[in-house]
Design a protein around this motif. Structure first.
Motif, PDB file in Angstrom:
ATOM      1  N   TYR A 415       0.867  -1.188   0.000  1.00  0.00           N
ATOM      2  CA  TYR A 415       0.000   0.000   0.000  1.00  0.00           C
ATOM      3  C   TYR A 415       0.904   1.238   0.000  1.00  0.00           C
ATOM      4  O   TYR A 415       1.915   1.268   0.711  1.00  0.00           O
ATOM      5  CB  TYR A 415      -0.873  -0.022   1.255  1.00  0.00           C
ATOM      6  CG  TYR A 415      -2.026   0.954   1.261  1.00  0.00           C
ATOM      7  CD1 TYR A 415      -3.107   0.798   0.400  1.00  0.00           C
ATOM      8  CD2 TYR A 415      -2.051   2.031   2.154  1.00  0.00           C
ATOM      9  CE1 TYR A 415      -4.177   1.683   0.418  1.00  0.00           C
ATOM     10  CE2 TYR A 415      -3.119   2.922   2.181  1.00  0.00           C
ATOM     11  CZ  TYR A 415      -4.182   2.748   1.309  1.00  0.00           C
ATOM     12  OH  TYR A 415      -5.241   3.627   1.341  1.00  0.00           O
ATOM     13  N   PRO A 416       0.577   2.262  -0.767  1.00  0.00           N
ATOM     14  CA  PRO A 416       1.486   3.423  -0.870  1.00  0.00           C
ATOM     15  C   PRO A 416       1.517   4.306   0.385  1.00  0.00           C
ATOM     16  O   PRO A 416       1.053   5.426   0.382  1.00  0.00           O
ATOM     17  CB  PRO A 416       0.929   4.191  -2.080  1.00  0.00           C
ATOM     18  CG  PRO A 416      -0.487   3.763  -2.200  1.00  0.00           C
ATOM     19  CD  PRO A 416      -0.563   2.360  -1.689  1.00  0.00           C
ATOM     20  N   GLU A 417       2.089   3.718   1.449  1.00  0.00           N
ATOM     21  CA  GLU A 417       2.197   4.458   2.711  1.00  0.00           C
ATOM     22  C   GLU A 417       3.429   5.338   2.730  1.00  0.00           C
ATOM     23  O   GLU A 417       3.572   6.193   3.590  1.00  0.00           O
ATOM     24  CB  GLU A 417       2.353   3.481   3.878  1.00  0.00           C
ATOM     25  CG  GLU A 417       1.146   2.655   4.187  1.00  0.00           C
ATOM     26  CD  GLU A 417       1.477   1.645   5.274  1.00  0.00           C
ATOM     27  OE1 GLU A 417       1.178   1.918   6.441  1.00  0.00           O
ATOM     28  OE2 GLU A 417       2.050   0.586   4.945  1.00  0.00           O
ATOM     29  N   MET A 451      -5.999   2.010   9.974  1.00  0.00           N
ATOM     30  CA  MET A 451      -5.910   3.386   9.470  1.00  0.00           C
ATOM     31  C   MET A 451      -4.517   3.701   8.910  1.00  0.00           C
ATOM     32  O   MET A 451      -3.856   4.640   9.332  1.00  0.00           O
ATOM     33  CB  MET A 451      -6.256   4.415  10.572  1.00  0.00           C
ATOM     34  CG  MET A 451      -7.610   4.251  11.174  1.00  0.00           C
ATOM     35  SD  MET A 451      -8.923   4.405   9.959  1.00  0.00           S
ATOM     36  CE  MET A 451     -10.192   3.407  10.733  1.00  0.00           C
ATOM     37  N   ARG A 452      -4.086   2.855   7.982  1.00  0.00           N
ATOM     38  CA  ARG A 452      -2.837   3.185   7.281  1.00  0.00           C
ATOM     39  C   ARG A 452      -3.162   4.209   6.214  1.00  0.00           C
ATOM     40  O   ARG A 452      -4.165   4.076   5.512  1.00  0.00           O
ATOM     41  CB  ARG A 452      -2.244   1.944   6.625  1.00  0.00           C
ATOM     42  CG  ARG A 452      -1.712   0.952   7.632  1.00  0.00           C
ATOM     43  CD  ARG A 452      -1.488  -0.378   6.949  1.00  0.00           C
ATOM     44  NE  ARG A 452      -1.371  -1.429   7.939  1.00  0.00           N
ATOM     45  CZ  ARG A 452      -0.228  -2.051   8.208  1.00  0.00           C
ATOM     46  NH1 ARG A 452       0.885  -1.740   7.562  1.00  0.00           N
ATOM     47  NH2 ARG A 452      -0.196  -3.008   9.106  1.00  0.00           N
ATOM     48  N   LEU A 453      -2.311   5.193   6.063  1.00  0.00           N
ATOM     49  CA  LEU A 453      -2.633   6.323   5.201  1.00  0.00           C
ATOM     50  C   LEU A 453      -1.809   6.330   3.916  1.00  0.00           C
ATOM     51  O   LEU A 453      -0.622   6.025   3.923  1.00  0.00           O
ATOM     52  CB  LEU A 453      -2.374   7.633   5.950  1.00  0.00           C
ATOM     53  CG  LEU A 453      -3.013   7.743   7.337  1.00  0.00           C
ATOM     54  CD1 LEU A 453      -2.656   9.083   7.968  1.00  0.00           C
ATOM     55  CD2 LEU A 453      -4.522   7.571   7.275  1.00  0.00           C
ATOM     56  N   HIS A 588       4.078   4.678  24.735  1.00  0.00           N
ATOM     57  CA  HIS A 588       3.447   3.471  24.188  1.00  0.00           C
ATOM     58  C   HIS A 588       2.729   3.710  22.869  1.00  0.00           C
ATOM     59  O   HIS A 588       1.963   2.868  22.425  1.00  0.00           O
ATOM     60  CB  HIS A 588       2.487   2.868  25.219  1.00  0.00           C
ATOM     61  CG  HIS A 588       3.192   2.298  26.404  1.00  0.00           C
ATOM     62  ND1 HIS A 588       3.934   1.143  26.317  1.00  0.00           N
ATOM     63  CD2 HIS A 588       3.309   2.746  27.683  1.00  0.00           C
ATOM     64  CE1 HIS A 588       4.460   0.889  27.519  1.00  0.00           C
ATOM     65  NE2 HIS A 588       4.108   1.853  28.351  1.00  0.00           N
ATOM     66  N   VAL A 589       2.953   4.865  22.277  1.00  0.00           N
ATOM     67  CA  VAL A 589       2.332   5.134  20.974  1.00  0.00           C
ATOM     68  C   VAL A 589       3.398   5.087  19.885  1.00  0.00           C
ATOM     69  O   VAL A 589       4.334   5.871  19.876  1.00  0.00           O
ATOM     70  CB  VAL A 589       1.597   6.498  20.971  1.00  0.00           C
ATOM     71  CG1 VAL A 589       1.091   6.823  19.572  1.00  0.00           C
ATOM     72  CG2 VAL A 589       0.441   6.468  21.963  1.00  0.00           C
ATOM     73  N   LYS A 590       3.227   4.108  18.989  1.00  0.00           N
ATOM     74  CA  LYS A 590       4.216   3.921  17.927  1.00  0.00           C
ATOM     75  C   LYS A 590       3.917   4.867  16.771  1.00  0.00           C
ATOM     76  O   LYS A 590       4.797   5.555  16.268  1.00  0.00           O
ATOM     77  CB  LYS A 590       4.123   2.470  17.450  1.00  0.00           C
ATOM     78  CG  LYS A 590       5.146   2.063  16.422  1.00  0.00           C
ATOM     79  CD  LYS A 590       4.982   0.559  16.155  1.00  0.00           C
ATOM     80  CE  LYS A 590       5.747   0.114  14.933  1.00  0.00           C
ATOM     81  NZ  LYS A 590       5.448  -1.296  14.639  1.00  0.00           N
ATOM     82  N   HIS A 591       2.659   4.871  16.341  1.00  0.00           N
ATOM     83  CA  HIS A 591       2.255   5.756  15.252  1.00  0.00           C
ATOM     84  C   HIS A 591       0.910   6.373  15.574  1.00  0.00           C
ATOM     85  O   HIS A 591       0.046   5.706  16.132  1.00  0.00           O
ATOM     86  CB  HIS A 591       2.039   4.973  13.953  1.00  0.00           C
ATOM     87  CG  HIS A 591       3.295   4.527  13.315  1.00  0.00           C
ATOM     88  ND1 HIS A 591       4.284   5.390  12.933  1.00  0.00           N
ATOM     89  CD2 HIS A 591       3.721   3.285  12.982  1.00  0.00           C
ATOM     90  CE1 HIS A 591       5.267   4.699  12.387  1.00  0.00           C
ATOM     91  NE2 HIS A 591       4.967   3.419  12.413  1.00  0.00           N
ATOM     92  N   LEU A 592       0.786   7.607  15.182  1.00  0.00           N
ATOM     93  CA  LEU A 592      -0.501   8.272  15.298  1.00  0.00           C
ATOM     94  C   LEU A 592      -0.920   8.610  13.880  1.00  0.00           C
ATOM     95  O   LEU A 592      -0.179   9.277  13.159  1.00  0.00           O
ATOM     96  CB  LEU A 592      -0.313   9.555  16.115  1.00  0.00           C
ATOM     97  CG  LEU A 592      -1.554  10.390  16.358  1.00  0.00           C
ATOM     98  CD1 LEU A 592      -2.542   9.636  17.213  1.00  0.00           C
ATOM     99  CD2 LEU A 592      -1.158  11.690  17.048  1.00  0.00           C
ATOM    100  N   ARG A 593      -2.067   8.107  13.450  1.00  0.00           N
ATOM    101  CA  ARG A 593      -2.477   8.348  12.062  1.00  0.00           C
ATOM    102  C   ARG A 593      -3.872   8.950  12.027  1.00  0.00           C
ATOM    103  O   ARG A 593      -4.783   8.443  12.661  1.00  0.00           O
ATOM    104  CB  ARG A 593      -2.456   7.027  11.293  1.00  0.00           C
ATOM    105  CG  ARG A 593      -1.070   6.408  11.187  1.00  0.00           C
ATOM    106  CD  ARG A 593      -1.085   5.157  10.335  1.00  0.00           C
ATOM    107  NE  ARG A 593      -1.689   4.043  11.040  1.00  0.00           N
ATOM    108  CZ  ARG A 593      -1.011   3.083  11.655  1.00  0.00           C
ATOM    109  NH1 ARG A 593       0.305   3.102  11.654  1.00  0.00           N
ATOM    110  NH2 ARG A 593      -1.628   2.112  12.280  1.00  0.00           N
TER     111      ARG A 593
END
Ligand SMILES: *Cc1c(COP(=O)(O)O)cnc(C)c1O
Length: 671
Positions: A415-417, A451-453, A588-593
């Motif tokens: 996916y084009p992330e 929710m991968r962007l 504890h948050v790896k990614h915020l999307r």
């Protein structure tokens, strides 16, 4: 809290006597019971003067009048008008809290409404909403004499339309001018036509009239004419029963039974706006839009009404060989707002079938044109639904792994992330251009993968590559459609028109199952041929384009216009971003999307050492479980927390929702 909400078919039908009488009778039976009247108008001085005074007197004045009343108005008009005139705003929540406080002290609370069922209390709410908030069954008081049948039937219908239970009807001889002949037959007529028990007919009794303010003997008088036992039978079913039978009979979707059985299930009873209530009366914010579906809130009057009106005409009629106006009108409306170039709407029932339809149409399109293209190009971690075709183009191992042996093969690319992520896609599209029937993609954001962007203008590039190699493009907007990304459809961000647009989830505002696959005229035409050429699209579902669902969908589109939903969403998107921003630094948050009004918070056990939470730690589930205690309903995707509230959520509720989520995260993970 047990009790009744006593409401009239009209004003002046003797509600107060009935309310006082039921309360006094229950007290005489030794039950802890108190009457109240939260709103009254036409009261000269203190609350004690009006009906509230009579209610309390009848029960031996168990509480102070101020506790039995929240709003008293001098002006003898309907409360909403009286309040306006006297410069007061009636707070719906305050009424609920005040009655609930009585319910903590007394097992039974008998609440008297103000006037007839739909008599206005606030700007857009009435006694019906007050009864709804309190969750109490109605006792409907009607006049005993002439004219009562019509009033009573209308009131019963209005109550049922609003999901209000009616414990019983009391016919009251409120008129002093003697009996009229209709009193004999009214009870039987009403009972037969409503199927609601008539629990009593009270003759005109001067000794219990409100005017005389003599309540002595009221309990005995009511017991004589009203079947209190029958009334008490009609309290709602014990909640425990639902939970027990659920464990015995249901198999829940996407749910491990072993975990489900570990604690009593949360049983939802009703909803209003962004709130849902469980059967114990606890209120929650619907933080996941009832699985990404709800748009304008629950019990949205316009959508409720549209469904009801359609129900008055016909609930279902097929689109196989017949047609109906709701399906045609919705198609016209969808095509009006869909990306330019889409001209045809094919209905089905849910997201998975919208995708199946697109896949099969794409496949047969080439066949009808004399080409054999057997494969699809899809993206890693994609989710397109749970039917076998949709699973074949899906890429989530956890969900799809078990069925690997059952699926058709597809080509899969990342996916084009990130930048350059489309290189692979471009390469395969070129290599296999004659084999690929279509590309299927979730535009702008993959929902179920957490929710991968998409980055940059990936959708635009995908469209260009498809065009270059003559490959069809399926946009699965089941999750991102209908405003979630900040625009009506996610494809709009890059100005892309797909060859197929799959819509479901939010299409009916989250009310009823319905899906649509939109496509272009040249694709439609490839199927249009003499029957014997076998170009017909042999696909359809029994409930395709169900009229009730189409009516809901049209009403939902009206709400988008009327509320200016997308315009009002923009500041909420900004607020969401602002409130979530501090989480970026959270250990504890790896990614915020976040894309528009969709947000995913991916958790990590140890950020520095890059240690993930193991699957069996169930970290996402634990945090969401905790969030319930803070009045918020969420559903995680593995180790990713998802926020997807109804677009209609107000700023205060959005703040409460995000705060509850952050608090739950802190409490479960530590900071
Ligand atoms: C939910 C979803 C589906 C499947 O929809 P159902 O109504 O559950 O069958 C398909 N695609 C996407 C992107 C989804 O989020």
């Amino acid at each position: 809290m047990k009790g009744f909400f006593v409401v009239g078919t009209d004003t002046d039908v003797g509600k107060t006597v009935v309310t006082a009488g039921i309360a006094a009778a229950l007290r005489a039976r030794g039950l802890a019971c108190v009457p109240c009247k939260p709103v009254q108008s036409g009261v000269a001085k203190s609350p004690a003067e009006g009906d509230v005074g009579f209610l309390l007197e009848a029960c031996g004045n168990p509480i102070e009048p101020e506790l039995a009343n929240v709003y008293s108005f001098k002006t003898p008009v309907t409360p909403s008008v009286a309040a306006k005139k006297e410069g007061v705003e009636i707070d719906r929540r305050k009424i609920g809290e005040s009655v609930a406080a009585l319910g903590k002290e007394y097992e039974w609370v008998i609440v008297e409404g103000a006037g007839g069922l739909l008599a206005p209390i606030g700007a857009n709410w009435s006694n019906a909403e007050m009864a709804f908030d309190l969750g109490l069954p109605l006792v409907l008081v009607a006049r005993a004499g002439l004219g009562t049948i019509n009033h009573t039937l209308l009131t019963v219908q209005a109550a049922r339309d609003r999901g209000l239970a009616i414990a019983g009807i009391v016919l009251n001889g409120a008129r002093k001018d003697g009996k009229d002949v209709s009193e004999e037959s009214n009870a039987a007529e009403i009972a037969a036509r409503t199927n609601v028990p008539i629990v009593g007919t009270i003759p005109w009794l001067p000794e219990i009239s409100v005017e005389k303010r003599q309540s002595a003997g009221l309990a005995a008088a009511i017991e004589r004419f009203v079947n209190i036992d029958r009334l008490l039978e009609n309290q709602p079913q014990a909640p425990a029963r639902v939970a027990q039978d659920d464990l015995r009979h249901l198999w829940h979707p996407f749910t491990q039974a072993l975990e489900w059985e570990q604690e009593p299930p949360l049983v939802i009873e009703r909803g209003d706006g962004v709130y849902l209530w469980d059967i114990h009366g606890k209120r929650y914010i619907d933080g996941c839009s009832s699985l990404w579906a709800n748009v304008h809130g629950h019990r949205r009057a316009e959508i409720d009404r549209a469904i009801r009106e359609q129900l008055g005409r016909v609930a279902h009629s097929t689109l196989l060989g017949l047609t109906h106006e709701p399906a045609v009108e919705l198609a016209r409306r969808l095509l009006q707002i869909a990306p330019e170039g889409l001209t045809r709407v094919f209905y089905s029932d849910d997201g998975s079938t919208a995708v199946e339809v697109a896949l099969k149409m794409a496949y047969q399109y080439w066949k009808n044109r004399g080409e054999d293209r057997r494969t699809f190009l899809s993206f890693e971690n994609a989710y397109h639904g749970d039917t076998v075709g949709a699973v074949s183009v899906g890429g989530m191992d956890l969900f799809h792994g078990a069925f690997a042996g059952l699926l058709f093969k597809t080509l899969r690319v990342p996916y084009p992330e990130k930048e350059n992520y489309l290189d692979n896609f471009a390469f395969i599209a070129k290599e296999k251009e004659k084999e690929i029937a279509a590309v299927i993609v979730e535009p702008m954001a993959q929902g179920a993968s957490g929710m991968r962007l998409m980055v940059g203008n990936a959708m635009k590039e995908i469209r260009e590559i498809c065009d270059k190699h003559g490959i069809l493009l399926i946009a699965d907007e089941v999750a991102v459609g209908f405003g979630r990304t900040g625009k009506m459809f996610a494809c709009e961000h890059d100005g892309v028109t797909p060859d197929f647009l799959c819509l479901a989830k939010g299409i009916t505002g989250g009310y009823l199952p319905l899906a649509a696959t939109l496509t272009k005229e040249d694709i439609f035409r490839a199927f249009r041929a003499p029957f014997a050429e076998k170009k017909t699209f042999f696909h359809g579902h029994t409930y395709s384009g169900n009229p009730l669902a189409c009516a809901a969908a049209i009403a939902s589109l009206d709400c988008f216009e009327k509320d200016r939903t997308l315009e009002k969403l923009q500041p909420k998107i900004a607020l969401l971003a602002e409130m979530l921003a501090p989480l970026k630094a959270h250990p504890h948050v790896k990614h915020l999307r976040q894309r528009g009004f969709l947000a995913g918070i991916e958790l990590v056990k140890d950020k520095e050492k890059r240690v993930e939470y193991a699957m069996d730690e169930r970290i996402g589930a634990k945090i969401c479980r905790r969030a319930r205690e803070h009045g918020v309903l969420l559903r995680p995707l593995g180790n990713t927390l998802v926020l997807m509230p109804p677009l209609s959520i107000e700023e205060t509720d959005l703040r409460a929702l995000v705060s509850a989520l952050i608090r739950s995260l802190q409490e479960v993970c530590g900071s």
